[in-house]
Scaffold this active site. Sequence first.
Site, mmCIF file in Angstrom:
data_model
loop_
_atom_site.group_PDB
_atom_site.id
_atom_site.type_symbol
_atom_site.label_atom_id
_atom_site.label_comp_id
_atom_site.label_asym_id
_atom_site.label_seq_id
_atom_site.Cartn_x
_atom_site.Cartn_y
_atom_site.Cartn_z
ATOM 1 N N ASP A 55 -47.243 11.298 55.098
ATOM 2 C CA ASP A 55 -47.729 10.036 55.645
ATOM 3 C C ASP A 55 -46.611 8.994 55.632
ATOM 4 O O ASP A 55 -45.684 9.044 54.825
ATOM 5 C CB ASP A 55 -48.955 9.534 54.887
ATOM 6 C CG ASP A 55 -48.689 9.272 53.415
ATOM 7 O OD1 ASP A 55 -48.048 10.119 52.765
ATOM 8 O OD2 ASP A 55 -49.124 8.219 52.903
ATOM 9 N N GLU A 77 -49.671 9.183 50.062
ATOM 10 C CA GLU A 77 -48.737 8.637 49.073
ATOM 11 C C GLU A 77 -48.485 7.163 49.315
ATOM 12 O O GLU A 77 -48.337 6.381 48.375
ATOM 13 C CB GLU A 77 -47.418 9.412 49.124
ATOM 14 C CG GLU A 77 -46.527 9.194 47.901
ATOM 15 C CD GLU A 77 -45.583 8.006 48.020
ATOM 16 O OE1 GLU A 77 -44.937 7.665 46.999
ATOM 17 O OE2 GLU A 77 -45.478 7.412 49.107
#
Length: 369
Positions: free
Chosen positions: A69, A130
């Site tokens: 991400d 994250e």
Amino acid sequence: MNEIQILEKLVSYPTITPQECGIYEFIKEILPDFKIKEFHKNGVKNLFLYKEFENSQSNHHLCFAGHIDVVPAGEGWESDPFIPQIKGEYLYGRGTQDMKGGVAAFLSAVCEFKENKNVKILSILLTSDEEGEAIYGTKYVLEELQKEKLLPHFAVVAEPTSLKEFGDMIKIGRRGSINGVLRILGKQGHVAYPSKCINPLDFLAKVLHKISGFNLDEGKDGFEPSKIVITDIRGGMEVVNVTPSEVKIMFNIRNSPSTTLEDVKTYFDTLLKDIPHKLELKQSSKPFLTNKESKIALKLQEVLKQVNGFTPILSTSGGTSDARYFAEFGVEVVECGVVNDKIHSVNECVKISEVNALKDCFKTLLEKF
């Protein structure tokens, strides 16, 4: 596909947290001989790939980890942030440094790795959470792997850890993060009658020097002191003739292992024992430190020295990362990646030669582990 081709493909997926956008299907395709486990929860998608080597003389499980991400691109890019562009020595695109460059490097290294008798299980752990709350990502996967007795012994998180040139720094620890909200209480009143008021600012003035910028410990083992950093102060109604009923102070402490959440609570309770107040504390991440004599730390240093000709600094600096979760589960973890100088910025880019070098480093680590 080589590591740069893999990186270009990874960048083309607009995986803004927690979106996965089908990127895992591509990753599974380039590692067809790996077993697959997927752990999805609350909109977060996580992928765990692993391979067992029958001829291994060891039970060691080595894991490469990272996040796919990225943060939103923002405005002002010179090119589409999700269409990778090579300009000179650099590859441009959101996530090239943080941290799809690292992911591409270890995917390429793993693709080329055949076997090492010192590695029983080789795995890859990827999350799409994250850059967000990081609750249902790596932490959740490790909880599930523990239930299945598949926790790794060693892990390398490919965050961008280099400072000025590739391989000059690896992380063997990180400070924790404690957020605090302190309310000093008073009694609102008219400024012309101060005897009828209780001004919380008068209380604050007496102790501010023991809060703002105050070190709660001296720091050790490579950690900086745990410092109280005030981020916001507010109170009152923005008028000149009314004293406030309370003053609200927000702060953060990047804490070393020498200072715990309970230590912080005790400090404020003692400091403010005669001052009416309310205190809220929350530990958003815990500190960790991997022994510098750990096999993974020593081997990675050895490999980087071989690749670069100099030994990297072992550091605990910077913010938080998912490496902290590996440490919580007893996994010996280090972080190693490309230079960190353009993460989260407009026109984020990575030097192509650094991704090549990182791939070579990871492949050599696998061969010599």
